[in-house]
Structures are given as structure tokens and as C-alpha cells.
Design a protein around this motif. Structure first.
Motif, short mmCIF file in Angstrom:
data_model
loop_
_atom_site.label_atom_id
_atom_site.label_comp_id
_atom_site.label_asym_id
_atom_site.label_seq_id
_atom_site.Cartn_x
_atom_site.Cartn_y
_atom_site.Cartn_z
N ALA A 12 0.93 -1.29 0.09
CA ALA A 12 -0.15 -0.34 0.06
C ALA A 12 1.06 1.17 0.04
CB ALA A 12 -0.82 -0.43 1.53
N PRO A 13 0.88 2.32 -0.78
CA PRO A 13 0.89 3.02 -1.04
C PRO A 13 1.43 3.85 0.37
CG PRO A 13 0.12 3.70 -2.63
CD PRO A 13 -0.52 2.50 -1.52
N ALA A 14 0.79 3.86 1.48
CA ALA A 14 0.34 4.76 2.44
C ALA A 14 1.42 4.02 3.35
CB ALA A 14 -0.70 4.33 3.33
N ALA A 15 1.63 2.59 3.00
CA ALA A 15 2.36 1.33 4.30
C ALA A 15 3.82 2.05 3.83
CB ALA A 15 2.31 0.49 4.23
N SER A 16 3.83 1.74 2.08
CA SER A 16 4.81 2.50 1.85
C SER A 16 5.95 4.05 2.51
CB SER A 16 4.83 2.06 -0.15
OG SER A 16 6.77 2.40 -0.35
N ALA A 17 5.42 4.45 2.38
CA ALA A 17 5.37 6.07 2.88
C ALA A 17 5.68 6.45 4.18
CB ALA A 17 3.80 7.15 2.21
N ARG A 18 5.27 5.80 5.42
CA ARG A 18 4.73 5.46 6.39
C ARG A 18 7.08 4.66 6.46
NH1 ARG A 18 0.07 3.87 8.85
NH2 ARG A 18 0.53 1.70 7.32
N GLY A 19 6.81 3.37 5.92
CA GLY A 19 8.21 3.03 6.18
C GLY A 19 9.66 4.22 5.85
N ARG A 20 9.11 4.42 4.27
CA ARG A 20 9.74 6.14 4.09
C ARG A 20 10.54 6.69 5.18
NH1 ARG A 20 10.68 10.42 0.91
NH2 ARG A 20 12.80 9.98 -0.48
N ARG A 21 9.18 7.34 6.10
CA ARG A 21 10.02 8.39 6.55
C ARG A 21 10.03 7.72 8.10
NH1 ARG A 21 4.14 10.11 4.61
NH2 ARG A 21 3.46 9.09 6.61
N ALA A 22 10.02 6.37 8.32
CA ALA A 22 10.51 6.40 9.53
C ALA A 22 11.90 5.78 9.30
CB ALA A 22 10.11 4.68 9.74
N ARG A 23 12.41 5.38 8.03
CA ARG A 23 13.82 5.54 7.95
C ARG A 23 14.36 6.13 7.77
NH1 ARG A 23 11.43 1.93 4.07
NH2 ARG A 23 12.39 3.31 2.29
N ILE A 24 13.99 7.65 7.08
CA ILE A 24 14.26 8.68 7.51
C ILE A 24 14.58 9.52 8.78
CG2 ILE A 24 13.78 11.07 7.16
CD1 ILE A 24 12.74 10.15 4.11
N ALA A 25 13.80 9.33 9.62
CA ALA A 25 13.17 9.89 10.84
C ALA A 25 15.08 8.80 11.61
CB ALA A 25 11.99 9.50 11.48
N LEU A 26 14.89 8.04 11.41
CA LEU A 26 15.45 6.80 12.32
C LEU A 26 17.31 6.94 11.76
CD1 LEU A 26 16.73 4.61 14.15
CD2 LEU A 26 16.55 3.58 12.03
N ARG A 27 17.68 7.57 10.37
CA ARG A 27 18.75 7.91 9.72
C ARG A 27 19.14 9.36 10.52
NH1 ARG A 27 23.55 5.92 8.56
NH2 ARG A 27 24.24 7.28 7.14
N ALA A 28 17.78 10.59 10.55
CA ALA A 28 18.04 11.94 11.80
C ALA A 28 18.24 12.13 12.86
CB ALA A 28 17.09 12.49 11.12
N VAL A 29 17.58 10.74 13.45
CA VAL A 29 18.14 10.04 14.79
C VAL A 29 19.88 9.74 14.96
CG1 VAL A 29 17.86 8.65 16.99
CG2 VAL A 29 16.04 10.09 15.73
N GLN A 30 20.62 9.19 13.48
CA GLN A 30 21.50 8.48 14.68
C GLN A 30 22.59 9.90 13.88
OE1 GLN A 30 20.51 4.96 11.47
NE2 GLN A 30 22.96 5.22 11.44
N VAL A 31 22.47 10.53 12.96
CA VAL A 31 23.19 11.51 12.36
C VAL A 31 23.49 12.54 13.58
CG1 VAL A 31 23.01 13.55 10.95
CG2 VAL A 31 22.89 11.83 9.96
N LEU A 32 22.00 12.62 14.91
CA LEU A 32 22.29 13.54 16.05
C LEU A 32 23.13 13.03 16.94
CD1 LEU A 32 18.98 14.88 15.65
CD2 LEU A 32 20.21 16.06 15.24
N LEU A 33 22.75 11.76 17.85
CA LEU A 33 23.30 10.68 17.51
C LEU A 33 25.40 10.96 17.59
CD1 LEU A 33 21.46 8.13 18.98
CD2 LEU A 33 22.05 9.50 20.50
N ALA A 34 25.61 10.73 16.23
CA ALA A 34 26.76 11.20 16.12
C ALA A 34 27.20 12.14 15.91
CB ALA A 34 26.92 10.77 14.15
N LEU A 35 26.33 13.44 16.50
CA LEU A 35 27.24 14.73 16.24
C LEU A 35 27.31 15.01 17.40
CD1 LEU A 35 24.78 16.68 13.82
CD2 LEU A 35 27.92 16.83 13.87
#
Length: 145
Positions: A12-35
Motif C-alpha cells: 500500500a502506498p501509505a505503508a510504503s510512505a510511512r516506512g520511508r519516513r521511519a527510515r529517514i527519521a531513524l537516520r536523522a536520529v543516528q546523525v544527531l547521536l553521531a554529532l
């Protein structure tokens, strides 16, 4: 198409978009923690900032302990940004935070004991979410050995 070919149900497009947003959010958390680990935590130790020197003298570990912890934090910060090392880095930094929590309780009377515990939460999330890379890392290590 033969009857033995399994068809993959459409995502479903909504599930795909939700998964993409979750991956982006997780990556952002990783970058913030790395900083955070690279700049706010490791750097003062590696440049021997007076506050870090004072803290490690109080612990009784001196400059050797300070530089070692600073180097481990910097290595963890960099590894959080390398896909194959993300999960292992998060687990290693979590272990470091358990040690920091114990030191905060025993040496500093729990003054900032909540900070390492708070940092463990996103680190545990990263370790779990990126656990698929552990098999890839294991294959790379075995291939080299």
C-alpha cells in the motif's frame, strides 16, 4: 505466468510512505547521536578540556582513561554513520552508557545519571532496527579471516 509462481502482494502506498519516513527519521536520529558523541562528548575529552580533566581525575582514571573513552566515543560516532557498522556501534555505545550510568551513580552521586539512560533508548532502537547489517558485517569479517 505459471501457477507455481508466487505473486507478491502490492504494498500500500501509505505503508510504503510511512516506512520511508521511519527510515529517514531513524537516520536523522543516528546523525544527531553521531554529532552529539563526536562533538559534545568525545571532543572535550580528546582536547583535554578542563571540565573533562577534572571529571576523570575525580573518577581516578586520569588522562589515559579520558583519552580512551573519548576515542571510543568518537569511533562510535563515526561507526553510527557507516551502514554495516550501525547496529554494532549502537550496541557498543549503549555498553559505554551503562558504564557512564554506573560511574554517575557511584562517583558523582547520581547527579547526571539520567543522561546515559536517556541516550540508551535511541541507541537500542538503532541497534534493533539496523540489526540486519550484523549478518553482512559477520560475512565481511569471515571473508577477511
Amino acid at each position: 505466468m505459471s501457477e507455481t509462481t508466487a505473486s507478491v502482494p502490492p504494498v500500500a502506498p501509505a505503508a510504503s510512505a510511512r516506512g520511508r519516513r521511519a527510515r529517514i527519521a531513524l537516520r536523522a536520529v543516528q546523525v544527531l547521536l553521531a554529532l552529539f558523541y563526536g562533538i559534545a562528548s568525545a571532543l572535550p575529552k580528546l582536547i583535554a578540556h578542563p571540565s573533562a580533566v577534572e571529571s576523570f581525575d575525580k573518577i581516578g582514571w586520569g588522562s589515559t582513561g579520558m583519552y580512551t573513552i573519548g576515542a571510543l566515543e568518537l569511533a562510535g560516532a563515526v561507526a553510527l554513520l557507516i551502514p554495516v557498522l550501525q547496529s554494532v556501534a549502537a550496541m557498543a555505545l549503549s555498553a559505554l552508557m551503562v558504564g557512564a550510568f554506573i560511574v554517575q551513580l557511584t562517583v558523582f552521586d547520581g547527579q547526571y545519571a539520567a543522561t546515559p539512560l536517556i541516550l540508551i533508548v535511541p541507541l537500542a532502537l538503532i541497534a534493533w532496527a539496523r540489526r540486519g547489517h550484523n549478518g553482512e558485517l559477520l560475512r565481511l569479517v569471515r571473508r577477511r579471516g
